[in-house]
Design an enzyme around this catalytic site. Structure first.
Site, short mmCIF file in Angstrom:
data_model
loop_
_atom_site.label_atom_id
_atom_site.label_comp_id
_atom_site.label_asym_id
_atom_site.label_seq_id
_atom_site.Cartn_x
_atom_site.Cartn_y
_atom_site.Cartn_z
N TYR A 1 76.82 50.53 3.98
CA TYR A 1 77.09 50.63 2.54
C TYR A 1 78.11 51.75 2.31
O TYR A 1 78.63 52.33 3.26
CB TYR A 1 75.77 50.82 1.77
CG TYR A 1 74.86 49.62 1.94
CD1 TYR A 1 75.31 48.35 1.57
CD2 TYR A 1 73.60 49.74 2.50
CE1 TYR A 1 74.49 47.22 1.75
CE2 TYR A 1 72.78 48.62 2.68
CZ TYR A 1 73.24 47.37 2.31
OH TYR A 1 72.47 46.26 2.50
N GLN B 1 65.26 55.43 -3.56
CA GLN B 1 66.38 55.43 -2.62
C GLN B 1 67.65 55.07 -3.40
O GLN B 1 67.79 53.94 -3.86
CB GLN B 1 66.16 54.41 -1.49
CG GLN B 1 67.27 54.49 -0.43
CD GLN B 1 67.22 53.34 0.57
OE1 GLN B 1 67.20 52.18 0.18
NE2 GLN B 1 67.22 53.67 1.85
N SER C 1 58.80 51.39 3.72
CA SER C 1 60.25 51.51 3.82
C SER C 1 60.92 50.70 2.70
O SER C 1 60.40 49.65 2.31
CB SER C 1 60.68 50.97 5.19
OG SER C 1 61.94 51.45 5.54
N PRO C 2 62.05 51.17 2.19
CA PRO C 2 62.70 50.41 1.12
C PRO C 2 63.11 49.01 1.57
O PRO C 2 63.64 48.86 2.67
CB PRO C 2 63.97 51.23 0.80
CG PRO C 2 63.94 52.43 1.64
CD PRO C 2 62.79 52.37 2.57
N ARG D 1 58.65 45.43 7.34
CA ARG D 1 58.18 44.04 7.34
C ARG D 1 56.66 43.90 7.40
O ARG D 1 56.09 43.05 6.70
CB ARG D 1 58.86 43.25 8.45
CG ARG D 1 60.33 42.99 8.14
CD ARG D 1 61.11 42.57 9.35
NE ARG D 1 61.09 43.62 10.36
CZ ARG D 1 61.51 43.46 11.60
NH1 ARG D 1 61.99 42.30 11.99
NH2 ARG D 1 61.48 44.47 12.46
N ARG E 1 69.14 58.63 4.70
CA ARG E 1 69.02 57.56 5.70
C ARG E 1 70.36 57.36 6.38
O ARG E 1 71.39 57.19 5.72
CB ARG E 1 68.53 56.26 5.06
CG ARG E 1 68.36 55.16 6.09
CD ARG E 1 67.60 53.95 5.58
NE ARG E 1 66.21 54.01 5.98
CZ ARG E 1 65.45 52.92 6.19
NH1 ARG E 1 65.92 51.72 6.00
NH2 ARG E 1 64.19 53.05 6.56
C1 LIG Z 1 63.75 42.24 3.21
C2 LIG Z 1 64.29 43.57 3.65
C3 LIG Z 1 65.04 44.33 2.79
C4 LIG Z 1 65.52 45.60 3.16
N1 LIG Z 1 66.17 46.39 2.25
C5 LIG Z 1 66.45 47.67 2.56
C6 LIG Z 1 66.91 48.58 1.58
O1 LIG Z 1 67.00 48.27 0.39
N2 LIG Z 1 67.22 49.84 1.96
C7 LIG Z 1 67.09 50.24 3.25
O2 LIG Z 1 67.40 51.38 3.57
N3 LIG Z 1 66.62 49.41 4.19
C8 LIG Z 1 66.27 48.16 3.87
N4 LIG Z 1 65.72 47.33 4.83
C9 LIG Z 1 65.45 47.87 6.16
C10 LIG Z 1 64.02 48.38 6.24
O3 LIG Z 1 63.81 49.47 5.38
C11 LIG Z 1 63.66 48.80 7.67
O4 LIG Z 1 64.51 49.86 8.04
C12 LIG Z 1 63.78 47.66 8.67
O5 LIG Z 1 63.24 46.47 8.14
C13 LIG Z 1 63.09 47.98 9.99
O6 LIG Z 1 61.73 48.22 9.79
P1 LIG Z 1 60.57 47.15 10.19
O7 LIG Z 1 60.78 46.83 11.63
O8 LIG Z 1 59.28 47.87 9.93
O9 LIG Z 1 60.77 45.94 9.32
C14 LIG Z 1 65.26 46.07 4.45
C15 LIG Z 1 64.53 45.27 5.32
C16 LIG Z 1 64.02 44.06 4.95
C17 LIG Z 1 63.18 43.27 5.91
#
Ligand SMILES: Cc1cc2nc3c(=O)[nH]c(=O)nc-3n(C[C@H](O)[C@H](O)[C@H](O)COP(=O)(O)O)c2cc1C
Ligand SMILES: Cc1cc2nc3c(=O)[nH]c(=O)nc-3n(C[C@H](O)[C@H](O)[C@H](O)COP(=O)(O)OP(=O)(O)OC[C@H]3O[C@@H](n4cnc5c(N)ncnc54)[C@H](O)[C@@H]3O)c2cc1C
Length: 772
Positions: A583, A502, A424-425, A725, A631
């Site tokens: 955003y 993205q 994921s981004p 994460r 998204r």
């Molecule tokens: C450090 C960090 C940066 C993130 N940056 C983005 C981002 O640039 N674009 C986005 O759509 N989501 C972003 N997210 C959200 C993640 O893509 C994801 O949707 C969210 O962390 C939940 O997934 P997880 O439980 O596997 O961490 C970010 C999350 C983290 C932890």
């Protein structure tokens, strides 16, 4: 102590006998308005765990119940002309009357006083009682009397059900789904004694009314159900034992929680127990279990704190604290299961094939996972895996094996992913002037080598003022394009992974500090002017953005198109449009952040107008054979904000505009949102959008192991799982998860292959040690 239990259901009777057994000096009375054998309902089901604790607390009762039990392991689905059966599910069923009689006998044996046919008006009828147990069921008069203290919250659920019985002996817990000209009905059927089975028929309010069931009496309803389920009933008739109910006898389930469970009425302590305190839907059949567990816990607290009147306040406080947690857990699982049956007719029944429908039904509470199903019924699960792999275009290997669902390929437009896992981004805040550097190359390169089918670098901003922080990546100049090309070429050359971009614009969340300097905090210096749907700051002390003008919109569309053309030339395999998390595009979609009165604010179509303009423009600039995902924040988690219902409307609009996938995130639109976190907490939104809108989805959020991903993909709750994460903690997350579930075909980079056998052996050794 003098104890009075108002209500002789499972809660009142079981608590009475436990207290008398633990402390025979107590004077315990149960007051029940019905006669001893007069009871509504047919059978109840229990799990092995409940029996275990009953055995511990009163072996005599447990034994009597066990002797009367009907035990069965199988679940059978009747659906679209098929009968599919799985085993290993371990239920026990008993007639409600039988169970109450056992409890009544045991009460008498231990010296509990039982008063039948006395309808209690108020707890104050027992001024001598030290403790009054309000075990008077879901419509508890005692609870309602002190509604301002207990503050009950009852939500009436939309489905209608009728609780019937039949003399056909079913040898499996049977779910029968029948389609009518107005929609679907389902029957939940289980045997509870030698001659009788419970037969609950359920449907939505719309279908119930469309068939005129609201105008039918019980007998007519029964005849309707007999005709509908004639094949399964096989000549047997249906029966009611609720003739005392007036009208149609079709009920709505009420989900109940109470803010407080006990109260001192001036003479006695009054405490809620069982259905008077909480309810759990019959879809997971735990109401009686909760009542029994309440009774056990209250007794246990008296054992710990003292069987005397002075201890009562402390006992009641401890009882409530412990039980509240367990009740919340069961209600959560019950809610998922209940909602599955509420939407099954409109969401799954028409579209899912029987194999996947069965899988979805078995995992409806999200508490039973893929590996759990394997433990229950290996043969069935392996058959399902072969079916699923076949649908993904795979033939079994020479020895008959197929990959588990998360390791099957997925094709969308001209893109084929080798498995269902996406990095994921994640914003890394480590760029200067938007240019990817060595950090980004190594970061993304490592994850592409780690086994995910698709990797996304973080949100890539379409202009300098589209950045969240000065450390964000961007794609508006040649230097950035060249650096991204190096990254994409590396991924394509050195790994089997695909790589996506993205594209996004920060909107009012821009000009913020790097994450580790204060998330979302405005830059103290060097900030840039912000734009958003409306002139509302993100934090109270954030910069107030300018409400976008048409000229701003034209510029932003042009920036997105230029970035898309650059991404196309770089060779990204898929593009994702970031329209989530508050955003810029998300600020148009949410009514919390879009207060516009022009064509770009108002209803769903108006709020989506600008995001769709951007989408259509980039779709034109992006090659036909490459997909675009969008998204969305599928839930604002805020009063007045977008709900999953709204998100489904947006998903449909994007689908109609040509979006290939919806990536189902949530929240972060406003600062005071109240997300309910938990395992797979956003997956239900993906499930809804995928199966109601019929568009492929990406599930994301607290998906942290192969077992989760397999369950999601197998049940058709998403097509891909994005994992964020866990990929920060472990770039080789997918390689490691594959090893943990024994999937041997997972690709490891040839340079790393010598580590593989050792890794697998160490896992096996650790498992053996843990099992010792
Ligand atoms: C450090 C960090 C940066 C993130 N940056 C983005 C981002 O640039 N674009 C986005 O759509 N989501 C972003 N997210 C959200 C993640 O893509 C994801 O949707 C969210 O962390 C939940 O997934 P997880 O439980 O596997 O961490 C970010 C999350 C983290 C932890
Ligand atoms: C369709 C359906 C299917 C279900 N299936 C299952 C299942 O499979 N497994 C399961 O575990 N649970 C099931 N339940 C839930 C289960 O029936 C209840 O959760 C359970 O009975 C709760 O026990 P209780 O003692 O708290 O309340 P109840 O069983 O409702 O007992 C309350 C008692 O209090 C009496 N009473 C009420 N008011 C007064 C008064 N003023 N004076 C005197 N007496 C009074 C009532 O007559 C009644 O006997 C199902 C429920 C429904 C509706």
């Amino acid at each position: 102590m003098r104890i009075v239990c108002i209500g002789g259901g499972p809660a009142g009777l079981y608590f009475a006998l436990l207290m008398k057994r633990q402390h025979p000096a107590h004077h315990v009375t149960v007051v029940e308005r019905n006669r001893p054998f007069d009871t509504f309902g047919w059978g109840v089901v229990f799990s092995d765990a409940t029996m275990q604790s009953m055995r511990q607390w009163d072996p005599e009762t447990a034994e009597a119940i066990e002797v009367a039990f009907n035990h069965w392991d199988d679940i059978e689905l009747v659906f679209k002309g098929r009968r599919i059966r799985t085993t290993g599910h371990g239920f026990v069923g008993i007639g409600r009357k039988k169970m109450l009689n056992i409890l009544q006998d045991r009460c008498l044996e231990l010296g509990v006083e039982l008063l039948f046919e006395r309808d209690v008006e108020s707890d104050t009828e027992f001024p001598d009682a030290d403790l009054v147990i309000a075990a008077d069921g879901v419509n508890s008069r005692i609870r309602n009397r002190y509604a301002d203290v207990f503050r009950p919250d009852m939500v009436m659920r939309p489905n209608r059900y009728i609780w019937l019985g039949t003399n056909k002996r079913f040898d499996a817990f049977t779910f029968d789904f029948q389609r009518t000209e107005h929609g679907w009905f389902q029957a939940h059927i289980y045997r509870f004694d030698e001659t009788t089975s419970t037969f609950i028929v359920e449907t939505t309010d719309e279908v119930y009314k469309a068939h005129g069931l609201d105008r039918m009496d019980q007998q007519q309803s029964i005849e309707f159900c007999e005709k509908l389920f004639a094949e399964t009933l096989d000549g047997h008739s249906l029966m009611t034992n609720a003739r005392h109910l007036r009208g149609s006898a079709w009920l709505n389930f009420g989900r109940l929680i109470c803010e407080k469970w006990s109260h001192f009425n001036g003479n006695s302590h009054v405490v809620l127990m069982g259905d008077s305190a909480h309810t759990a839907h019959f879809a997971i059949g735990s109401g009686t279990k909760l009542a029994i567990d309440d009774a056990i816990e209250l007794t246990r607290q008296f054992d710990i704190l003292g069987h005397d009147t002075a201890s009562i306040p402390a006992v009641l406080a401890a009882y409530e604290e412990v039980r509240r947690v367990d009740v919340a857990r069961i209600q959560n699982a019950a809610r998922n299961a209940m909602e599955w049956f509420e939407v099954v007719g409109t969401r799954y029944a028409d579209t899912l094939e029987p194999e996947q429908f069965m899988y979805s039904m078995l995992t409806r509470s999200q508490r039973i996972s893929h590996e759990n199903l394997r433990l229950r019924d290996k043969d069935w699960l392996e058959g399902f895996e072969r079916w699923f792999a076949g649908r993904a275009g795979l033939e079994p290997s020479a020895n008959g094996t197929v990959p588990p669902p998360m390791f099957t390929p997925f094709t969308i437009r001209g893109l084929t992913l080798r498995n269902r896992i996406v990095v994921s981004p994640m914003a890394m805040h480590s760029a200067t002037d938007g240019v990817p550097n060595d950090f980004h190359l190594v970061h993304i390169g490592a994850r592409a080598m780690g086994g995910a089918a698709l990797v996304f670098p973080e949100m890539t901003c379409v202009s300098p003022d589209a950045r969240i922080t000065p450390g964000c990546l961007g794609l508006w100049n040649d230097e950035q394009q060249a650096a991204f090309s190096r990254m994409v070429d590396f991924v394509h050359r050195e790994t089997p992974a695909k790589i996506g971009v993205q594209l996004g614009h920060a909107g009012r969340k821009g000009a913020a500090k790097l994450a580790w300097e204060g998330i979302d905090q405005p830059l103290s210096e060097g900030g840039w002017p912000l734009i958003s749907a409306s002139a509302l700051p993100y934090l109270a002390h954030s910069q107030v953005p300018r409400e976008m003008t048409r000229a701003d919109m034209d510029r932003v569309v042009a920036d997105f198109v230029t970035a898309t053309e650059r991404a196309r030339d770089i060779g990204f395999d898929i593009l994702e449009l970031h329209a989530a998390h508050g955003y810029l595009l998300s600020s148009f979609l949410s009514p919390l952040t879009n207060r516009r009165t022009d064509d770009y604010g108002g209803d769903h179509a108006a709020r989506a107008r600008f995001p769709l303009e951007v989408f259509r423009a980039i779709r034109k600039a992006w090659p036909e054979d490459r997909p675009i995902s969008v998204r969305l924040s599928t839930n604002d988690w805020h009063e007045g904000g977008n709900t999953p219902e709204d998100a489904a409307i947006f998903a449909r609009l994007f689908k109609e505009a040509g979006a290939d996938m919806i990536d189902c995130s949530s929240g972060q639109v406003v600062t005071d949102d109240k997300p309910v976190y938990g395992r797979l907490f956003q997956t239900p939104f993906s499930d809804k959008i995928r199966n109601e809108i019929q568009v492929p989805t990406i599930a994301v959020g607290a998906i942290s192991e192969a077992d989760h991903a397999n369950s999601i993909i197998a049940a058709g709750r998403a097509d891909l799982c994005a994992i964020a994460r866990p990929h920060l903690a472990d770039p080789s997350f997918v390689m490691h998860e594959a090893a943990k579930i024994g999937y041997e075909e997972q690709h490891w980079p040839k340079q790393y292959l010598s580590a593989r056998a050792q890794y697998v052996n160490n896992l096996a050794r650790a498992a053996t040690t843990a099992g010792k």
